[in-house]
Design an enzyme around this catalytic site. Structure first.
Site, short mmCIF file in Angstrom:
data_model
loop_
_atom_site.label_atom_id
_atom_site.label_comp_id
_atom_site.label_asym_id
_atom_site.label_seq_id
_atom_site.Cartn_x
_atom_site.Cartn_y
_atom_site.Cartn_z
N GLY A 13 0.82 -1.22 0.00
CA GLY A 13 0.00 0.00 0.00
C GLY A 13 0.85 1.27 0.00
N TYR A 14 0.15 2.38 0.13
CA TYR A 14 0.80 3.71 0.06
C TYR A 14 1.93 3.84 1.09
CZ TYR A 14 1.10 8.82 0.83
OH TYR A 14 1.53 10.11 1.01
N LEU A 36 -3.71 -7.34 -1.50
CA LEU A 36 -3.88 -6.47 -2.67
C LEU A 36 -5.31 -5.96 -2.83
CD1 LEU A 36 -1.56 -8.23 -5.34
CD2 LEU A 36 -0.96 -6.45 -3.68
N SER A 37 -6.06 -5.88 -1.72
CA SER A 37 -7.43 -5.38 -1.82
C SER A 37 -7.45 -3.88 -2.14
CB SER A 37 -8.20 -5.65 -0.52
OG SER A 37 -7.56 -5.04 0.57
N SER A 127 -4.04 6.07 14.27
CA SER A 127 -4.43 7.29 13.57
C SER A 127 -4.86 8.35 14.56
CB SER A 127 -5.61 6.94 12.65
OG SER A 127 -6.23 8.13 12.20
N TYR A 151 -14.35 3.52 11.27
CA TYR A 151 -12.91 3.38 10.97
C TYR A 151 -12.08 3.75 12.20
CZ TYR A 151 -8.25 4.77 9.51
OH TYR A 151 -6.88 4.93 9.45
N LYS A 155 -9.64 1.43 14.92
CA LYS A 155 -8.26 1.71 15.36
C LYS A 155 -8.20 1.78 16.90
CE LYS A 155 -6.18 2.07 11.38
NZ LYS A 155 -5.19 1.08 10.97
N ASN A 187 -1.70 13.59 9.08
CA ASN A 187 -2.15 13.48 7.67
C ASN A 187 -0.98 13.20 6.73
OD1 ASN A 187 -4.27 14.98 9.18
ND2 ASN A 187 -5.27 15.02 7.20
N LEU A 208 -7.68 15.41 0.87
CA LEU A 208 -7.41 16.68 0.21
C LEU A 208 -6.28 16.61 -0.81
CD1 LEU A 208 -8.01 19.73 0.03
CD2 LEU A 208 -6.27 20.06 1.82
N ARG A 239 -5.01 21.10 9.28
CA ARG A 239 -4.53 19.76 9.59
C ARG A 239 -3.00 19.75 9.63
NH1 ARG A 239 -9.05 19.59 10.30
NH2 ARG A 239 -10.65 18.08 9.68
N GLY A 306 -18.54 15.54 10.58
CA GLY A 306 -17.48 14.86 11.33
C GLY A 306 -16.13 15.56 11.28
P1 NAD Z 1 -3.40 1.52 1.80
O1 NAD Z 1 -4.80 1.10 1.56
O2 NAD Z 1 -2.63 2.12 0.67
O3 NAD Z 1 -2.56 0.27 2.35
C1 NAD Z 1 -3.14 -0.74 3.15
C2 NAD Z 1 -2.73 -2.07 2.55
O4 NAD Z 1 -3.28 -3.13 3.35
C3 NAD Z 1 -3.25 -2.26 1.12
O5 NAD Z 1 -2.16 -2.65 0.30
C4 NAD Z 1 -4.29 -3.37 1.24
O6 NAD Z 1 -4.33 -4.18 0.08
C5 NAD Z 1 -3.78 -4.13 2.46
N1 NAD Z 1 -4.82 -4.85 3.21
C6 NAD Z 1 -6.00 -4.38 3.67
N2 NAD Z 1 -6.66 -5.34 4.34
C7 NAD Z 1 -5.87 -6.45 4.31
C8 NAD Z 1 -6.00 -7.77 4.82
N3 NAD Z 1 -7.10 -8.16 5.48
N4 NAD Z 1 -5.00 -8.65 4.61
C9 NAD Z 1 -3.89 -8.28 3.93
N5 NAD Z 1 -3.72 -7.05 3.41
C10 NAD Z 1 -4.70 -6.14 3.60
O7 NAD Z 1 -3.41 2.49 3.05
P2 NAD Z 1 -2.25 3.39 3.65
O8 NAD Z 1 -2.60 4.80 3.42
O9 NAD Z 1 -0.93 2.89 3.21
O10 NAD Z 1 -2.46 3.10 5.20
C11 NAD Z 1 -1.73 2.11 5.89
C12 NAD Z 1 -2.25 2.02 7.31
O11 NAD Z 1 -2.11 3.30 7.93
C13 NAD Z 1 -3.72 1.65 7.41
O12 NAD Z 1 -3.90 0.77 8.51
C14 NAD Z 1 -4.40 2.97 7.66
O13 NAD Z 1 -5.59 2.82 8.39
C15 NAD Z 1 -3.35 3.69 8.49
N6 NAD Z 1 -3.48 5.15 8.41
C16 NAD Z 1 -3.44 5.75 7.19
C17 NAD Z 1 -3.61 7.13 7.09
C18 NAD Z 1 -3.61 7.83 5.74
O14 NAD Z 1 -4.04 8.98 5.67
N7 NAD Z 1 -3.12 7.21 4.67
C19 NAD Z 1 -3.78 7.89 8.26
C20 NAD Z 1 -3.78 7.24 9.50
C21 NAD Z 1 -3.62 5.86 9.56
N1 UDP Z 2 -11.02 18.76 2.44
C1 UDP Z 2 -11.65 19.58 1.53
N2 UDP Z 2 -12.03 19.04 0.33
C2 UDP Z 2 -11.78 17.74 -0.02
C3 UDP Z 2 -11.11 16.92 0.92
C4 UDP Z 2 -10.77 17.46 2.15
O1 UDP Z 2 -11.90 20.75 1.80
O2 UDP Z 2 -12.15 17.32 -1.13
C5 UDP Z 2 -10.59 19.32 3.74
C6 UDP Z 2 -11.21 18.65 4.95
O3 UDP Z 2 -12.45 19.26 5.27
C7 UDP Z 2 -10.12 18.86 6.01
C8 UDP Z 2 -8.83 18.83 5.21
O4 UDP Z 2 -9.20 19.12 3.86
O5 UDP Z 2 -10.25 20.14 6.58
C9 UDP Z 2 -8.13 17.48 5.25
O6 UDP Z 2 -9.06 16.46 4.88
P1 UDP Z 2 -8.59 14.97 4.62
O7 UDP Z 2 -9.80 14.18 4.23
O8 UDP Z 2 -7.43 14.96 3.67
O9 UDP Z 2 -8.02 14.50 6.02
P2 UDP Z 2 -8.77 14.29 7.44
O10 UDP Z 2 -10.11 14.89 7.36
O11 UDP Z 2 -8.78 12.83 7.61
O12 UDP Z 2 -7.90 14.98 8.43
#
Ligand code: NAD
Ligand code: UDP
Length: 349
Positions: A13-14, A36-37, A127, A151, A155, A187, A208, A239, A306
């Protein structure tokens, strides 16, 4: 060189793919378990392109207990970084079962397999959404928790489970206690500076930064700013945006901390990973326009339900206990996002 093996759930993932790069470059062996979902295998090919090294890869769901146990037996990891999870807030409200099953049950299976394999070092992707609303916008780890959507609650539940596992070991004076770091991300944005890996959201982005990037490149017509009547200097939400490479370096520091004297007797602690500085939506748009030279077409829309007015980290504990602080600024975050976006306008194909 460190030859320890780190098992990375969600490593395609990311954030996980960026973690693979840093781990491989630091000399760790990396084993990725991902179903790879929400990702493509191409991300790991790119990891190899950047590092010259290949992580082992298993296309496996973490809820498949037998398959996971077989991987632990074969690969003998010392530590797990647990990224695997579903992360879309809106979808979690529509499909709470899916989120609790995937995220919470998935972590129960993972920790069960870890216990049987006697692997009790874990770095968990938590998170900032676990925090409740606060009168102070700068969040410290001991603030009350109070996630407001499934969600975030998934967590928070996982954090509770992990704290309980650690407490049970403390009560039993276990010789080999759980050592757990709960990393609360603010973020994450940006991409690896090579432009080879980055965020590749499915469909229309919720967040965003990927939304702005897709408007800039012409894939989306217009950004909606969710509210300009918040009690912030320009009225738009604030943020704490953190570069994904800084974020994943926090995980490497967490692994070092779990192996240090301070975790000798085990423990489970939460750390904020953020910069400590907030930017408004309009400031992000302005930074993006300056870096790219492209105008961002936007309109003011109603507030998104929210959303908080302002939220940023107090990252002092991570500095003190993980010896971690960010190195990159907003200019780097925007430049690297744009580099990734322009080199991969359709994401991974
Ligand atoms: P992402 O979706 O890009 O990566 C998550 C990966 O987990 C994906 O590759 C997906 O295929 C895999 N996956 C999901 N469920 C699975 C399962 N049951 N078994 C095996 N693989 C599975 O997301 P990301 O942005 O890289 O986030 C990674 C983690 O960080 C996540 O737990 C997410 O909740 C947490 N997180 C992300 C953010 C954000 O903004 N990106 C913020 C806070 C926390
Ligand atoms: N936001 C926005 N337009 C969008 C997506 C997000 O104005 O299309 C704003 C949102 O209201 C927040 C900030 O951008 O103030 C960050 O939002 P994001 O969804 O990226 O992160 P989170 O809300 O999870 O902190």
């Amino acid at each position: 060189m460190n030859a320890k093996t780190i098992l990375v759930t969600g490593g395609a993932g990311y954030i996980g793919s960026h973690a693979c790069v840093e781990l491989l470059q630091d000399g760790f062996k990396v084993v990725v378990v991902d179903n790879l979902s929400n990702s493509k295998i191409e991300s790991l090919n790119r990891v190899q392109q950047i590092t010259g090294k290949k992580p082992s890869f298993y296309q496996t769901d973490i809820r498949d207990k037998q398959a996971l146990a077989d991987i632990f037996a074969k690969e003998s990891p010392t530590t797990v970084i647990h990224f695997a999870g579903l992360k879309a807030v809106g979808e979690s409200c529509d499909k709470p079962q899916l989120y609790y099953n995937n995220n919470v049950y998935g972590t129960l299976v993972l920790t069960d397999v870890m216990m049987h394999a006697n692997v009790k070092q874990l770095v968990f992707s938590s998170s900032a959404t676990v925090y409740g609303e606060s009168s102070c916008p700068q969040y410290t780890e001991n603030f009350p928790l109070g996630a407001i959507n499934p969600y975030g609650r998934s967590k928070a539940m996982i954090e509770d489970i992990l704290r309980d596992l650690s407490a049970a070991d403390r009560n039993n004076q276990s010789k080999y206690p759980w050592k757990i770091a709960l990393l609360r991300y603010f973020n994450p944005i940006g991409a690896h500076e090579s432009g080879l890996i980055g965020e590749d959201p499915n469909g229309i982005p919720n967040n965003l930064m990927p939304y702005v990037a897709q408007v800039a490149i012409g894939k989306l017509k217009q950004l909606s700013i969710f509210g300009n009547d918040y009690p912030t200097p320009d009225g738009t939400g604030i943020r704490d945006y953190i570069h994904v490479v800084d974020l994943v370096k926090g995980h490497i520091n967490a692994i070092a901390a779990l192996n240090s004297e301070s975790y000798k007797c085990g423990g489970c602690n939460a750390y904020n990973l953020g910069t400590g500085k907030g930017y408004s939506v309009l400031e992000i748009i302005d930074a993006f326009q300056k870096v790219t030279g492209k105008p961002i077409n936007y309109k003011i829309a109603p507030r998104r339900s929210g959303d908080l007015a302002e939220c940023f980290a107090n990252p002092e504990l991570a500095l003190k206990e993980l010896n971690w602080k960010v190195e990159k600024d907003l200019h780097d975050m925007v430049t690297d996002t744009w580099n990734w976006q322009t080199k991969n306008p359709q994401g991974y194909i």
